[in-house]
Design a protein around this motif. Structure first.
Motif, short mmCIF file in Angstrom:
data_model
loop_
_atom_site.label_atom_id
_atom_site.label_comp_id
_atom_site.label_asym_id
_atom_site.label_seq_id
_atom_site.Cartn_x
_atom_site.Cartn_y
_atom_site.Cartn_z
N TRP A 181 0.87 -1.40 -0.23
CA TRP A 181 -0.43 -0.02 -0.08
C TRP A 181 0.67 1.37 0.25
O TRP A 181 0.42 2.25 -0.83
N ALA A 197 0.42 5.22 -0.90
CA ALA A 197 -0.20 5.51 0.17
C ALA A 197 0.26 6.22 1.08
O ALA A 197 1.47 6.67 1.40
N GLN A 198 -0.19 7.52 1.62
CA GLN A 198 0.52 8.76 2.58
C GLN A 198 0.28 8.46 3.49
O GLN A 198 1.63 9.16 4.42
N VAL A 227 -4.91 2.33 6.69
CA VAL A 227 -4.18 2.84 5.33
C VAL A 227 -5.15 4.23 5.18
O VAL A 227 -6.45 3.25 5.23
N GLU A 228 -5.24 5.04 5.09
CA GLU A 228 -5.55 5.89 5.46
C GLU A 228 -6.06 7.09 3.69
O GLU A 228 -4.78 6.24 3.02
N THR A 229 -7.08 6.53 3.28
CA THR A 229 -7.15 7.28 1.59
C THR A 229 -7.91 8.40 1.99
O THR A 229 -8.61 8.69 2.38
N PRO A 230 -7.73 9.49 0.76
CA PRO A 230 -8.97 11.12 0.93
C PRO A 230 -9.16 10.23 1.04
O PRO A 230 -10.04 10.34 -0.30
N ALA A 266 -11.06 12.88 5.98
CA ALA A 266 -11.03 11.49 5.73
C ALA A 266 -11.79 11.36 5.20
O ALA A 266 -12.82 11.09 4.64
N THR A 324 -12.11 6.67 3.44
CA THR A 324 -12.37 5.79 3.73
C THR A 324 -12.27 4.91 4.15
O THR A 324 -10.74 4.91 3.22
N ILE A 345 -8.65 1.55 4.08
CA ILE A 345 -8.61 0.44 4.36
C ILE A 345 -7.59 -0.54 5.81
O ILE A 345 -6.90 0.15 6.31
N GLY A 358 -13.14 11.39 11.60
CA GLY A 358 -13.32 12.19 10.01
C GLY A 358 -14.30 13.45 8.91
O GLY A 358 -14.58 13.25 8.65
N LYS A 374 0.86 8.82 -6.15
CA LYS A 374 -0.17 8.80 -5.20
C LYS A 374 -1.70 8.46 -4.46
O LYS A 374 -2.57 8.26 -5.67
N LEU A 375 -2.23 7.46 -3.40
CA LEU A 375 -3.11 6.86 -3.47
C LEU A 375 -4.25 7.91 -3.79
O LEU A 375 -4.18 8.79 -2.79
N GLY A 376 -5.30 8.12 -4.51
CA GLY A 376 -6.67 8.84 -4.54
C GLY A 376 -7.63 8.45 -4.10
O GLY A 376 -7.54 7.37 -3.23
N ARG A 377 -8.74 8.70 -4.21
CA ARG A 377 -10.08 8.47 -3.97
C ARG A 377 -10.39 7.49 -3.51
O ARG A 377 -10.31 6.53 -4.58
N LEU A 378 -11.52 6.22 -2.38
CA LEU A 378 -11.59 5.01 -2.78
C LEU A 378 -12.58 5.88 -3.72
O LEU A 378 -13.84 6.36 -2.67
N ALA A 399 -17.60 12.74 4.72
CA ALA A 399 -17.26 12.94 6.22
C ALA A 399 -17.72 14.59 5.62
O ALA A 399 -17.49 14.68 4.66
N THR A 416 -17.70 7.37 -0.60
CA THR A 416 -17.30 6.16 -1.48
C THR A 416 -18.57 5.43 -1.76
O THR A 416 -19.39 5.48 -0.99
#
Lengths: 146, 146
Positions: free
Chosen positions: A23, A29-30, A48-51, A57, A59, A61, A145, B2-6, B53, B59
């Motif tokens: 991830w 993932a940042q 794992v935070e997703t934007p 914040a 959803t 993982i 969130g 960079k991980l994007g939005r789910l 949020a 999502t």
């Protein structure tokens, strides 16, 4: 009941270490939180935070590695050795009211509400009653969130 | 990368009609979009909105019913007759750059980018290369989620 925020998607993995590397290095993932054990539920957990939209914040993982041989994740991994999507977790304002709601709809709530990974009460509903999706219902964490 | 939005969680179902009733009446979804066919991908699709949020778009749940006997969802339902979690879809700013990224990491991208359910280009990455998670990568829809 009103559908709440999709707090997290639970993803089972045979190796939290390799999943975290995946991830971070592949998915980019940042923000990856510190892993911790939830011995009572037989899992080691890492969020794992997703934007989300507009810098909110998103959803999370929730990476889940089995802890002990009786871990529910061990059974899942026996069927899915590589890991995979395990459950969806939705927030509710009141866990007791939500339990009552699902039970009145004839849905099998799996045990009594217990402390979840965010420090609030959670319960799971049987996937056979939920379109094949193991569903976690969790009381909204305070300040999370937002 | 960079991980994007789910953007959404894909959930397969043998009956879109029953799944829509479930998400509306049991889960309490307030906004369920109009179902539509994606003949090229062998699926009938319906998006269920979940709240994000701070009143942002959350999502989505993408309900997927097979369309035709060669539908990829038909194969999934043969293994999971009740339906279940099918894929996770993350947004990226540039689909070509993302495809190049995953291929350079040795991940199997399944075919060329094609128009997805949100009208932007998407591709899927093989679950065996992604910790068991069938992963959709989609270019961020304009104005979506914001």
């Amino acid at each position: 009941m009103k559908l709440g925020r999709l707090n997290h998607v639970g993803v089972a993995t045979p190796s939290l270490e390799r999943a975290i590397a995946f991830w971070r290095d592949i998915m980019g993932a940042q923000i990856i939180r510190e892993p911790f054990d939830m011995a009572g539920q037989g899992v080691r957990v890492c969020f794992v935070e997703t934007p989300g939209a507009d810098s909110t914040a998103g959803t999370q993982i929730e990476l889940l590695e089995p802890l002990g041989e009786t871990s529910p994740i061990a059974a899942f991994l026996a069927k899915n050795p590589q890991g995979g999507q395990h459950h969806l977790a939705f927030e509710v304002p009141d866990i007791a009211a939500a339990k009552d709601w699902f039970e009145r709809q004839g849905k099998r709530v799996l045990g009594e509400p217990r402390l979840g990974a965010h420090g609030t009460l959670v319960f799971f509903v049987h996937p056979r009653d939920m379109g094949g999706v193991l569903t976690e219902i969790m009381e909204t964490p305070k300040g999370a969130g937002h």
